[in-house]
Design a protein around this motif. Structure first.
Motif, mmCIF file in Angstrom:
data_model
loop_
_atom_site.group_PDB
_atom_site.id
_atom_site.type_symbol
_atom_site.label_atom_id
_atom_site.label_comp_id
_atom_site.label_asym_id
_atom_site.label_seq_id
_atom_site.Cartn_x
_atom_site.Cartn_y
_atom_site.Cartn_z
ATOM 1 N N LEU A 1 0.821 -1.205 0.000
ATOM 2 C CA LEU A 1 0.000 0.000 0.000
ATOM 3 C C LEU A 1 0.856 1.257 0.000
ATOM 4 N N VAL A 2 1.974 1.208 0.721
ATOM 5 C CA VAL A 2 2.880 2.353 0.762
ATOM 6 C C VAL A 2 3.701 2.435 -0.518
ATOM 7 N N GLN A 3 4.177 1.283 -1.001
ATOM 8 C CA GLN A 3 5.045 1.264 -2.182
ATOM 9 C C GLN A 3 4.278 1.573 -3.468
ATOM 10 N N LEU A 4 3.136 0.931 -3.661
ATOM 11 C CA LEU A 4 2.369 1.078 -4.896
ATOM 12 C C LEU A 4 1.280 2.134 -4.812
ATOM 13 N N GLY A 5 0.798 2.399 -3.605
ATOM 14 C CA GLY A 5 -0.389 3.218 -3.439
ATOM 15 C C GLY A 5 -1.611 2.320 -3.324
ATOM 16 N N PRO A 6 -2.691 2.798 -2.718
ATOM 17 C CA PRO A 6 -3.863 1.943 -2.479
ATOM 18 C C PRO A 6 -4.533 1.432 -3.740
ATOM 19 N N ARG A 7 -4.664 2.260 -4.780
ATOM 20 C CA ARG A 7 -5.392 1.826 -5.978
ATOM 21 C C ARG A 7 -4.661 0.691 -6.689
ATOM 22 N N ARG A 8 -3.371 0.820 -6.903
ATOM 23 C CA ARG A 8 -2.620 -0.212 -7.622
ATOM 24 C C ARG A 8 -2.578 -1.512 -6.821
ATOM 25 N N THR A 9 -2.452 -1.379 -5.501
ATOM 26 C CA THR A 9 -2.418 -2.577 -4.664
ATOM 27 C C THR A 9 -3.735 -3.333 -4.742
ATOM 28 N N VAL A 10 -4.846 -2.614 -4.612
ATOM 29 C CA VAL A 10 -6.153 -3.264 -4.659
ATOM 30 C C VAL A 10 -6.392 -3.912 -6.020
ATOM 31 N N GLN A 11 -5.912 -3.273 -7.089
ATOM 32 C CA GLN A 11 -6.084 -3.862 -8.416
ATOM 33 C C GLN A 11 -5.335 -5.193 -8.534
ATOM 34 N N LEU A 12 -4.141 -5.271 -7.966
ATOM 35 C CA LEU A 12 -3.394 -6.527 -8.012
ATOM 36 C C LEU A 12 -4.002 -7.575 -7.098
ATOM 37 N N LEU A 13 -4.650 -7.147 -6.024
ATOM 38 C CA LEU A 13 -5.280 -8.111 -5.122
ATOM 39 C C LEU A 13 -6.473 -8.808 -5.778
ATOM 40 N N ALA A 14 -6.890 -8.311 -6.956
ATOM 41 C CA ALA A 14 -7.934 -9.003 -7.715
ATOM 42 C C ALA A 14 -7.477 -10.397 -8.142
ATOM 43 N N LEU A 15 -6.180 -10.666 -8.035
ATOM 44 C CA LEU A 15 -5.665 -11.997 -8.353
ATOM 45 C C LEU A 15 -6.031 -13.018 -7.282
ATOM 46 N N GLY A 16 -6.541 -12.561 -6.151
ATOM 47 C CA GLY A 16 -6.905 -13.473 -5.076
ATOM 48 C C GLY A 16 -7.802 -14.619 -5.500
ATOM 49 N N PRO A 17 -8.860 -14.359 -6.304
ATOM 50 C CA PRO A 17 -9.736 -15.452 -6.726
ATOM 51 C C PRO A 17 -9.032 -16.537 -7.528
ATOM 52 N N VAL A 18 -7.983 -16.170 -8.261
ATOM 53 C CA VAL A 18 -7.249 -17.175 -9.027
ATOM 54 C C VAL A 18 -6.682 -18.230 -8.089
ATOM 55 N N PHE A 19 -6.096 -17.757 -6.990
ATOM 56 C CA PHE A 19 -5.520 -18.683 -6.021
ATOM 57 C C PHE A 19 -6.615 -19.360 -5.193
ATOM 58 N N THR A 20 -7.713 -18.650 -4.951
ATOM 59 C CA THR A 20 -8.796 -19.222 -4.162
ATOM 60 C C THR A 20 -9.414 -20.429 -4.862
ATOM 61 N N PHE A 21 -9.752 -20.276 -6.149
ATOM 62 C CA PHE A 21 -10.459 -21.384 -6.797
ATOM 63 C C PHE A 21 -9.536 -22.588 -7.009
ATOM 64 N N LEU A 22 -8.256 -22.344 -7.198
ATOM 65 C CA LEU A 22 -7.331 -23.471 -7.322
ATOM 66 C C LEU A 22 -7.198 -24.223 -5.996
ATOM 67 N N LEU A 23 -7.058 -23.474 -4.911
ATOM 68 C CA LEU A 23 -6.932 -24.102 -3.597
ATOM 69 C C LEU A 23 -8.246 -24.755 -3.168
ATOM 70 N N ALA A 24 -9.392 -24.109 -3.504
ATOM 71 C CA ALA A 24 -10.687 -24.694 -3.161
ATOM 72 C C ALA A 24 -10.913 -25.996 -3.928
ATOM 73 N N TRP A 25 -10.424 -26.058 -5.160
ATOM 74 C CA TRP A 25 -10.532 -27.292 -5.949
ATOM 75 C C TRP A 25 -9.715 -28.407 -5.304
ATOM 76 N N ILE A 26 -8.521 -28.080 -4.843
ATOM 77 C CA ILE A 26 -7.638 -29.089 -4.263
ATOM 78 C C ILE A 26 -8.128 -29.556 -2.900
ATOM 79 N N PHE A 27 -8.504 -28.608 -2.040
ATOM 80 C CA PHE A 27 -8.781 -28.950 -0.642
ATOM 81 C C PHE A 27 -10.261 -29.081 -0.292
ATOM 82 N N LEU A 28 -11.137 -28.411 -1.039
ATOM 83 C CA LEU A 28 -12.560 -28.447 -0.708
ATOM 84 C C LEU A 28 -13.379 -29.263 -1.695
#
Length: 317
Positions: free
Chosen positions: A103-130
């Motif tokens: 948040l400090v390095q990139l700023g809040p907007r750029r950080t939040v935009q990259l955090l949109a990658l969260g679902p990519v990791f979520t659905f892969l992990l949910a497929w494996i473990f859930l």
């Protein structure tokens, strides 16, 4: 095709599910967690990202424990409690540790935009473990999110140096945001596991377990290098204290209560998908807050990322 998972990870009973409530809570998280980065970044620029995170975790823990005491919510079984606490350590502890620096390095907007990658990791992990189903459409959505996120970063790396928006594109900031996205995805899946073990776990108890466990781990870290005196002096910055308090109310308190409630009523991938609307919500706020013009390429990248997340959430067979 779906992955196998242990017998104790049984489905949550239908009578415990309220899909409409889950959607409303997930959208509430998107709003709160879309606004709170502005407060966290403002505090982090004044007293350091780590100090802002420590005070936020302490204040959030105190508020949630007070709410737990007043509400007299029952304590979940030990096994489910430990799993939910692990979700907090991963998402609120490790995840926020790297996200606050981003948040400090990139700023809040750029950080939040990259955090949109969260679902990519979520659905892969949910497929494996859930054992959640994965379809070709979802893989296509993941590819779209990746393309959109890195396109936005490429465009941002060529931005006007005279821009007044805080932060800049850097390897350190990008690494922190990507690490945070992975942690968020993993924490969502772990929290879902805890609810499978105890479908009746109250959101207040779950929130306390996540935030307090993470806070305990974070507050042990300054002991390694004797950083407590400097940490205490950071409280003399009153503006930073106000930003921390505001960000805490939106993030680990109201936002966390809504998040664990959403996880109870919706699949982990869908919750993260709805939460990923934050990149779109943050664009007008960023333009107003920092009085900068957001280019069409960045807006299109944000829309593409959200579209990709929707494909991940809704494209199952």
């Amino acid at each position: 095709m779906s992955a196998s998972f242990p017998d104790w990870m049984t489905d949550i009973p239908p009578q415990s599910i309220n899909t409409s409530l889950g959607v409303a809570l997930a959208l509430t998280v998107a709003v709160f967690w879309g606004l709170s980065p502005f407060a966290h970044a403002a505090a982090g620029r004044r007293i350091s990202a780590f100090h802002a995170l420590l005070w936020r975790s302490a204040l959030g823990s105190a508020i949630l424990l007070a709410i737990l005491a007043v509400s007299r919510v029952s304590v979940p079984p030990l096994r489910a409690s430990l799993v939910m606490a692990a979700s907090g350590v991963v998402g609120v502890g490790i995840g926020d540790f790297v996200i606050f620096d981003a948040l400090v390095q990139l700023g809040p907007r750029r950080t939040v935009q990259l955090l949109a990658l969260g679902p990519v990791f979520t659905f892969l992990l949910a497929w494996i473990f859930l054992g959640e189903t994965v379809s070709p459409v979802q893989f296509g959505g993941a590819a779209l999110v990746l393309l959109a996120s890195f396109t936005a970063i490429w465009v941002e790396s060529r931005r006007d140096p005279a821009s007044r928006e805080p932060g800049r594109v850097s390897l350190r900031g990008i690494s922190g945001a990507l690490g945070g996205a992975i942690a968020i995805g993993a924490a969502s899946v772990i929290a879902r596991q805890a609810y499978r073990m105890d479908p009746g776990m109250h959101p207040i108890a779950a929130s306390c377990l996540r935030v307090v466990s993470a806070s305990m781990v974070l507050w042990l870290m300054p002991a390694v290098w004797g950083g407590y005196p400097v940490l205490m002096r950071s409280l003399t910055d009153r503006r930073a204290v106000v930003w921390v308090a505001f960000g805490t109310a939106l993030g680990p308190v109201l936002g966390m209560l809504a998040f664990v409630g959403a996880i109870k009523h919706l699949e982990a991938g869908l919750v993260t998908a709805l939460m990923s609307l934050s990149p779109l919500l943050i664009l007008p706020v960023s333009a107003w807050r920092h009085r900068v013009r957001i280019g069409p390429a960045v807006i299109l990248a944000a829309v593409a990322a959200v579209t990709g997340v929707a494909l991940i959430a809704l494209g199952r067979r």
